[in-house]
Write a protein that holds these residues in place. Structure first.
Motif, mmCIF file in Angstrom:
data_model
loop_
_atom_site.group_PDB
_atom_site.id
_atom_site.type_symbol
_atom_site.label_atom_id
_atom_site.label_comp_id
_atom_site.label_asym_id
_atom_site.label_seq_id
_atom_site.Cartn_x
_atom_site.Cartn_y
_atom_site.Cartn_z
ATOM 1 N N LYS A 66 0.832 -1.219 0.000
ATOM 2 C CA LYS A 66 0.000 0.000 0.000
ATOM 3 C C LYS A 66 0.858 1.257 0.000
ATOM 4 O O LYS A 66 0.461 2.280 -0.569
ATOM 5 N N ARG A 74 -7.371 -0.155 -0.907
ATOM 6 C CA ARG A 74 -8.595 -0.932 -0.665
ATOM 7 C C ARG A 74 -8.542 -2.260 -1.423
ATOM 8 O O ARG A 74 -8.841 -3.320 -0.873
ATOM 9 N N GLU A 75 -8.129 -2.199 -2.695
ATOM 10 C CA GLU A 75 -8.078 -3.412 -3.512
ATOM 11 C C GLU A 75 -7.044 -4.406 -2.987
ATOM 12 O O GLU A 75 -7.261 -5.617 -3.034
ATOM 13 N N ASP A 77 -6.104 -4.852 0.167
ATOM 14 C CA ASP A 77 -6.680 -5.537 1.333
ATOM 15 C C ASP A 77 -7.777 -6.517 0.919
ATOM 16 O O ASP A 77 -7.851 -7.639 1.429
ATOM 17 N N GLU A 78 -8.627 -6.084 -0.014
ATOM 18 C CA GLU A 78 -9.730 -6.949 -0.456
ATOM 19 C C GLU A 78 -9.241 -8.252 -1.086
ATOM 20 O O GLU A 78 -9.796 -9.322 -0.848
#
Length: 202
Positions: A66, A74-75, A77-78
């Motif tokens: 990150k 966000r992507e 972590d997702e």
């Protein structure tokens, strides 16, 4: 007199199982351009190996990704909190290992793998119960192509380097094994690798 080969050591991703990169992210629903950026920020970054080394937590490794690509936080972590589907099985793997065992050859795994990927993709490893032993990098905090992981393998399982063949799809890993006296096969396809392996086995 040449050594008789008694041990075959396999890498997993790209050899006994299929390792997915961009298509992994696309199957999670990300557009192709976003998936390509995710690959560059994660799997293609130097920090990806830290998953496999198993010293940092997953959260610490993702924090490095990150920092490299904050717009994808966000992507990241997702898509990487769980890794189901990142590695999938190959139909030839278990029969290939079984055929070697039937010849009296001992078979082993030496693979760079993170704990999360191993646990989430374990269904891809139909070959694992057929092995005489497995060394997954995260368990010992060692990774290929460092000499230390090959020395750990030889010591753990009492292998003679000259009686051992190592198959891997990454040339640097094959070269590292060869420096320690282990016969190496650069894996490009199952058919080619099996032909070359059979010639070594006689």
């Amino acid at each position: 007199m040449a050594d008789i080969i008694t041990n075959v050591v396999f890498d997993v991703g790209g050899v006994l199982a299929e390792y997915h990169q961009q298509d992994y992210f696309e199957k999670l629903g990300y557009p192709a351009d976003v998936a390509a950026r995710l690959v560059q920020a994660t799997m293609k970054s130097p920090d990806w190996k830290e998953y496999d080394r198993g010293v940092l937590t997953d959260e610490e490794v993702r924090a490095r990704f990150k920092k490299r690509a904050p717009e994808l936080s966000r992507e990241i972590d997702e898509s990487l909190t769980h890794m189901k589907g990142m590695v999938t099985g190959l139909d030839y793997a278990a029969p290939w290992v079984k055929s070697l065992r039937e010849r009296g050859i001992r078979t082993y795994v030496l693979s760079n793998f993170s704990r999360t990927c191993y646990q989430d993709c374990k269904s891809a490893f139909a070959f694992e119960p057929l092995m005489n032993g497995c060394l997954w990098s995260y368990q010992y905090h060692l990774i290929k192509p460092d000499d230390a992981i090959f020395l750990q393998l030889l010591h753990m399982f009492g292998l003679n380097p000259g009686e051992t063949v190592f198959l891997d799809d990454t040339p640097a890993n094959v070269e590292a094994a060869a420096r320690l006296g282990i016969h190496g096969i650069h894996f490009t396809s199952q058919a080619d690798a099996e032909e070359r392996l059979l010639s070594l086995l006689g």
